[in-house]
Design an enzyme around this catalytic site. Sequence first.
Site, mmCIF file in Angstrom:
data_model
loop_
_atom_site.group_PDB
_atom_site.id
_atom_site.type_symbol
_atom_site.label_atom_id
_atom_site.label_comp_id
_atom_site.label_asym_id
_atom_site.label_seq_id
_atom_site.Cartn_x
_atom_site.Cartn_y
_atom_site.Cartn_z
ATOM 1 N N CYS A 12 0.851 -1.195 0.000
ATOM 2 C CA CYS A 12 0.000 0.000 0.000
ATOM 3 C C CYS A 12 0.891 1.251 0.000
ATOM 4 C CB CYS A 12 -0.892 -0.001 1.229
ATOM 5 S SG CYS A 12 0.057 0.035 2.750
ATOM 6 N N HIS A 39 6.844 -6.925 6.564
ATOM 7 C CA HIS A 39 7.277 -8.337 6.623
ATOM 8 C C HIS A 39 7.685 -8.780 5.225
ATOM 9 C CE1 HIS A 39 5.758 -8.838 10.655
ATOM 10 N NE2 HIS A 39 4.612 -8.311 10.295
ATOM 11 N N HIS A 73 2.801 2.009 10.891
ATOM 12 C CA HIS A 73 1.741 1.607 11.828
ATOM 13 C C HIS A 73 1.442 2.662 12.882
ATOM 14 C CE1 HIS A 73 3.464 -2.330 10.515
ATOM 15 N NE2 HIS A 73 2.194 -2.524 10.289
ATOM 16 N N GLU A 125 -0.258 -1.328 15.584
ATOM 17 C CA GLU A 125 -1.109 -0.167 15.260
ATOM 18 C C GLU A 125 -2.145 0.063 16.375
ATOM 19 O OE1 GLU A 125 -3.243 -0.139 11.422
ATOM 20 O OE2 GLU A 125 -4.765 1.044 12.463
ATOM 21 N N THR A 160 -6.979 0.012 10.926
ATOM 22 C CA THR A 160 -7.179 0.368 9.517
ATOM 23 C C THR A 160 -7.285 -0.838 8.582
ATOM 24 O OG1 THR A 160 -4.805 0.525 9.267
ATOM 25 C CG2 THR A 160 -5.963 2.575 9.716
#
Length: 284
Positions: A12, A39, A73, A125, A160
């Site tokens: 993203c 990751h 995050h 997060e 999110t």
Amino acid sequence: MKIQLAEHYGLCFGVRDAIAQAEKLATAGPLTILGELVHNPVVRERLDSLGVHQGQLATPGDAPTPQVMITAHGASDAARAAWRGAGFGVADGTCPLVRHAHGQLRLLVELGCQPVVIGKPGHVEVNGLIGDFPEAVVIENERDFSKLPAATRYGVVSQTTQPIEHVQQLVAALRAHFPASEVTFRDTVCQPTKNRQNALRKLLAECDTLVVVGGHNSNNTLQLVAAATAAGRRAIHITRPDELRDEWFAEAEHVGVTAGTSTLKETVAAVVARLEQIKQPTAA
Ligand code: SF4
């Protein structure tokens, strides 16, 4: 064999920008990233080659470099202040959409609501979201309603990356569970997450086989595999194109390709190229 790439997949913009920020900072001087940026072993190797250190957000002061960086995050204001107070330069890679979730939660608290976060307890997060609000309660499912104190007004946001249907169902169940209370919900599931979930639904409706590209320790990738299996599709989970075997596709008619949010676009492009080669072996 038809090969169809998901309309939305992979890295993203929030994580992509944080990686770019980390690489820029690391080129300018020594850097410690507070937590895992993504990751993804390819990104990890690139950062290692730039000498980037890994630290923990939860242990302020424990870093080998004067400059540290918060991941996409996000972090609580308290954690940010603790690192600054310990004498570190703090670069902030928080995604603007995580910031938005923080802002919404703060607003709900200012309106007098009991803060509620739909998400995974202990996730970095979520820890950042609730870090400035000790009264906040994290809920994952209806069983967690028992953790909520009585309140006339609940203010709900979500992590999110939660599936939006799950979030909406849980908010509806919360309203039914506390009919005398007001439940104010602010939708903080980010648009890239929604786009990826919609794209996955489309693919699953059309394909018989789904190739999912992503790390074996990537929660988000494993969720994609689970969604495909739950929909009765054959899921093939790989991390690199050279793992694909021709015989796996002998009976496949329509193959969908998607990737976890930690997967680089170039890795997915290489997977599609390898599938094209499997489809037309004589051209190889
Ligand atoms: S909030 Fe959405 S866009 Fe931002 S880093 Fe998280 S998943 Fe990516």
